[in-house]
Design a protein around this motif. Structure first.
Motif, mmCIF file in Angstrom:
data_model
loop_
_atom_site.group_PDB
_atom_site.id
_atom_site.type_symbol
_atom_site.label_atom_id
_atom_site.label_comp_id
_atom_site.label_asym_id
_atom_site.label_seq_id
_atom_site.Cartn_x
_atom_site.Cartn_y
_atom_site.Cartn_z
ATOM 1 N N TRP A 1 -99.867 80.777 -5.037
ATOM 2 C CA TRP A 1 -100.128 82.037 -4.349
ATOM 3 C C TRP A 1 -100.938 82.972 -5.231
ATOM 4 O O TRP A 1 -101.700 83.814 -4.726
ATOM 5 C CB TRP A 1 -98.815 82.691 -3.933
ATOM 6 C CG TRP A 1 -98.123 81.961 -2.830
ATOM 7 C CD1 TRP A 1 -96.959 81.256 -2.913
ATOM 8 C CD2 TRP A 1 -98.553 81.845 -1.469
ATOM 9 N NE1 TRP A 1 -96.633 80.698 -1.707
ATOM 10 C CE2 TRP A 1 -97.602 81.045 -0.789
ATOM 11 C CE3 TRP A 1 -99.651 82.329 -0.759
ATOM 12 C CZ2 TRP A 1 -97.716 80.736 0.550
ATOM 13 C CZ3 TRP A 1 -99.775 82.013 0.585
ATOM 14 C CH2 TRP A 1 -98.812 81.233 1.222
ATOM 15 N N VAL B 1 -104.512 82.073 -4.679
ATOM 16 C CA VAL B 1 -104.979 82.645 -3.417
ATOM 17 C C VAL B 1 -105.264 84.139 -3.588
ATOM 18 O O VAL B 1 -106.264 84.673 -3.085
ATOM 19 C CB VAL B 1 -103.936 82.422 -2.307
ATOM 20 C CG1 VAL B 1 -104.351 83.135 -1.031
ATOM 21 C CG2 VAL B 1 -103.756 80.924 -2.052
ATOM 22 N N ALA B 2 -104.389 84.832 -4.337
ATOM 23 C CA ALA B 2 -104.605 86.257 -4.582
ATOM 24 C C ALA B 2 -105.863 86.487 -5.419
ATOM 25 O O ALA B 2 -106.564 87.491 -5.231
ATOM 26 C CB ALA B 2 -103.386 86.855 -5.290
ATOM 27 N N LEU C 1 -108.577 84.758 -5.239
ATOM 28 C CA LEU C 1 -109.683 84.691 -4.275
ATOM 29 C C LEU C 1 -109.826 86.012 -3.525
ATOM 30 O O LEU C 1 -110.938 86.474 -3.252
ATOM 31 C CB LEU C 1 -109.468 83.545 -3.294
ATOM 32 C CG LEU C 1 -109.573 82.136 -3.872
ATOM 33 C CD1 LEU C 1 -109.266 81.098 -2.795
ATOM 34 C CD2 LEU C 1 -110.962 81.890 -4.441
ATOM 35 N N GLY C 2 -108.692 86.635 -3.180
ATOM 36 C CA GLY C 2 -108.751 87.934 -2.509
ATOM 37 C C GLY C 2 -109.336 89.010 -3.396
ATOM 38 O O GLY C 2 -110.120 89.860 -2.936
ATOM 39 N N MET C 3 -108.992 88.995 -4.690
ATOM 40 C CA MET C 3 -109.531 89.982 -5.614
ATOM 41 C C MET C 3 -111.004 89.735 -5.904
ATOM 42 O O MET C 3 -111.746 90.680 -6.221
ATOM 43 C CB MET C 3 -108.735 89.955 -6.920
ATOM 44 C CG MET C 3 -107.269 90.291 -6.786
ATOM 45 S SD MET C 3 -106.982 91.947 -6.103
ATOM 46 C CE MET C 3 -107.714 92.968 -7.370
ATOM 47 N N LEU D 1 -113.163 88.672 -3.698
ATOM 48 C CA LEU D 1 -113.975 88.958 -2.512
ATOM 49 C C LEU D 1 -114.868 90.192 -2.688
ATOM 50 O O LEU D 1 -116.076 90.123 -2.400
ATOM 51 C CB LEU D 1 -113.067 89.109 -1.296
ATOM 52 C CG LEU D 1 -113.766 89.426 0.035
ATOM 53 C CD1 LEU D 1 -114.770 88.335 0.377
ATOM 54 C CD2 LEU D 1 -112.741 89.586 1.149
ATOM 55 N N SER E 1 -106.466 88.728 -12.810
ATOM 56 C CA SER E 1 -106.344 87.343 -12.356
ATOM 57 C C SER E 1 -105.443 86.538 -13.284
ATOM 58 O O SER E 1 -104.724 85.642 -12.832
ATOM 59 C CB SER E 1 -107.728 86.702 -12.260
ATOM 60 O OG SER E 1 -108.512 87.341 -11.273
ATOM 61 N N TRP F 1 -97.142 90.249 -10.458
ATOM 62 C CA TRP F 1 -97.816 91.062 -9.444
ATOM 63 C C TRP F 1 -97.654 92.528 -9.813
ATOM 64 O O TRP F 1 -96.612 93.128 -9.576
ATOM 65 C CB TRP F 1 -97.229 90.789 -8.065
ATOM 66 C CG TRP F 1 -97.339 89.350 -7.660
ATOM 67 C CD1 TRP F 1 -96.561 88.312 -8.090
ATOM 68 C CD2 TRP F 1 -98.318 88.782 -6.786
ATOM 69 N NE1 TRP F 1 -96.978 87.136 -7.534
ATOM 70 C CE2 TRP F 1 -98.053 87.382 -6.720
ATOM 71 C CE3 TRP F 1 -99.366 89.298 -6.035
ATOM 72 C CZ2 TRP F 1 -98.811 86.522 -5.941
ATOM 73 C CZ3 TRP F 1 -100.123 88.449 -5.255
ATOM 74 C CH2 TRP F 1 -99.854 87.078 -5.213
ATOM 75 N N PHE G 1 -108.694 96.554 -6.624
ATOM 76 C CA PHE G 1 -109.300 96.176 -5.348
ATOM 77 C C PHE G 1 -110.050 97.357 -4.741
ATOM 78 O O PHE G 1 -111.164 97.201 -4.208
ATOM 79 C CB PHE G 1 -108.218 95.684 -4.378
ATOM 80 C CG PHE G 1 -108.765 95.060 -3.135
ATOM 81 C CD1 PHE G 1 -109.155 93.735 -3.120
ATOM 82 C CD2 PHE G 1 -108.891 95.800 -1.960
ATOM 83 C CE1 PHE G 1 -109.675 93.147 -1.971
ATOM 84 C CE2 PHE G 1 -109.408 95.229 -0.806
ATOM 85 C CZ PHE G 1 -109.801 93.897 -0.818
ATOM 86 N N CYS H 1 -114.111 97.569 -4.200
ATOM 87 C CA CYS H 1 -114.690 97.801 -2.872
ATOM 88 C C CYS H 1 -115.689 98.958 -2.907
ATOM 89 O O CYS H 1 -116.734 98.913 -2.225
ATOM 90 C CB CYS H 1 -113.582 98.103 -1.862
ATOM 91 S SG CYS H 1 -112.558 96.667 -1.432
#
Length: 406
Positions: free
Chosen positions: A288, A291-292, A294-296, A298, A362, A370, A379, A383
């Motif tokens: 997981w 996967v996180a 990859l989200g960070m 993005l 990461s 977390w 994040f 953005c």
């Protein structure tokens, strides 16, 4: 903005890029086949080299000790060390890697032990050389055991137990779960690889959709189409973003398959036993957390895609765009490498530094840690940077002096 126009441009650019051999190589072949293959080959060779170096009996020269026959005999009887008399150029022979180390036994070593006097044994090595380091470890282990035997004999001679000088043992036991151990071991490599692939995956599509269009003379045709500049930029941008994220996903899937399948194959090739146990005990990572990551990443992919589009737009040819974009790889590698360094910990200030913040967080995510406030800050700031870069790309596409620069 027209979604239909953006989607039409996106499909058109996707179709054209999939016909481009360079894009297929950089987006699919390299991350899916080449990088895992190189990683597997390098890992296999490194494992074999280290195992062979550990299994090889090191050659150690003995300096002095002519008046200490008991120490010399015990050292010569050690099966994990191959000793030979020292020559006049023994220092040079260590530097030339002819022998791995040398041990100097001081004059009157045996007699000093009999009298209970302190003596110093010196070990000479090639600092930083792997085989020399193994040799030093073996020599140090031998003399530590030899010292313990001397102490035990002295205590027994006085009718005292050996525990008198060693009243207790100190043992280390790991209490961290395998995911946290794995995160600390390879947690810095995952974001480094992901960020680098995210950037390189967007490079060639961004150059081809801007400088490549100019070089082929099709930029004017596209600009004459009945679509707004915003729709045109977004269509090209989403294509570059797709290439960036697709490269990362292909690489991660391929690496996961490589490590899963290659681990068992490597264990069989190495003959099982200790090798199989060593491979089975390799640390794992938190899925997981990956996967996180990859989200960070993005927002970073959005940032890279927009920046590459903007910079490549200034070039008049594909070759010129390469000269502009290629040095940027250093700006990606350096912060990612800093994030791998020990002692660099995530804080509020570093959480605002692009690329470095994602690299640091990461490592924590792969370890299963977390830190929600930092995750939100990183994040959110990423953005903001990505939105600013995309706005700059739209602005540059609206400037005729940039598009038709001569």
């Amino acid at each position: 903005m027209s979604r239909a126009n953006v989607l039409t441009i996106y499909r058109k650019e996707l179709r054209d890029l999939l016909r481009d051999r360079r894009t297929i190589i950089s987006m699919i072949v390299v991350p899916t086949l080449v990088i895992p293959l190189i990683t597997a080959v390098v890992g296999f060779i490194s494992f074999r080299v280290v195992r062979q170096a550990r299994a090889t009996v090191p050659t150690v020269m003995v300096v002095g000790g002519v008046d200490s026959p008991r120490a010399l005999a015990a050292l010569a009887a050690e099966q994990r060390i191959k000793t030979q008399p020292a020559t006049d150029d023994w220092r040079q022979r260590i530097s030339d890697k002819v022998v791995r180390a040398a041990v100097e036994i001081p004059p009157g070593f045996d007699a000093a032990l009999e009298r209970g006097e302190a003596a110093t044994v010196r070990i000479y090595n090639y600092e930083g050389e792997m085989r020399s380091g193994f040799a030093v470890s073996e020599v140090r282990r031998f003399f530590t055991e030899y010292r313990d035997r001397v102490i035990t004999a002295r205590l027994q001679g006085h009718g005292l137990p050996a525990t008198l000088v060693k009243p207790f043992d100190v043992r280390t036991e790991n209490v961290a779960p395998p995911e946290k151990v794995g995160g600390n071991v390879i947690g810095g490599v995952v974001p480094y690889l992901v960020l680098l692939l995210c950037f390189t995956g967007a490079m060639y599509p961004a150059m081809d959709l801007t400088a490549g269009e100019k070089e082929r003379g099709t930029m004017e045709t596209i600009l004459c189409s009945p679509v707004s500049r915003l729709d045109l930029v977004l269509g090209k941008f989403f294509m570059v973003l797709t290439a960036s994220l697709g490269t990362v996903v292909c690489a991660l899937i391929s690496m996961a398959v490589t490590f899963t399948v290659g681990g068992s194959v490597l264990a069989k090739m190495l003959g099982g036993g200790g090798a199989s146990r060593a491979l089975a005990e390799l640390p794992s990572v938190n899925p997981w957390g990956v996967v996180a990551v990859l989200g960070m990443v993005l927002p970073m992919a959005v940032l890279f895609s927009a920046v590459l589009l903007t910079i490549s737009l200034f070039a008049k040819s594909f070759k010129e765009a390469q000269s502009y974009v290629s040095p940027l790889i250093v700006l990606i590698i350096l912060p990612a490498v800093v994030g791998i360094l020990p002692g660099v910990e995530l804080n509020a200030q570093l959480a605002l530094v692009p690329i470095l913040n994602v690299s640091l967080v990461s490592k924590e995510l792969v370890s299963g840690v977390w830190q929600w406030p930092y995750l939100a800050l990183i994040f959110g700031s990423s953005c903001v940077y990505a939105a600013a870069a995309l706005a700059l790309a739209v602005r540059m596409f609206n400037r005729e002096d940039v598009i038709f620069r001569t």
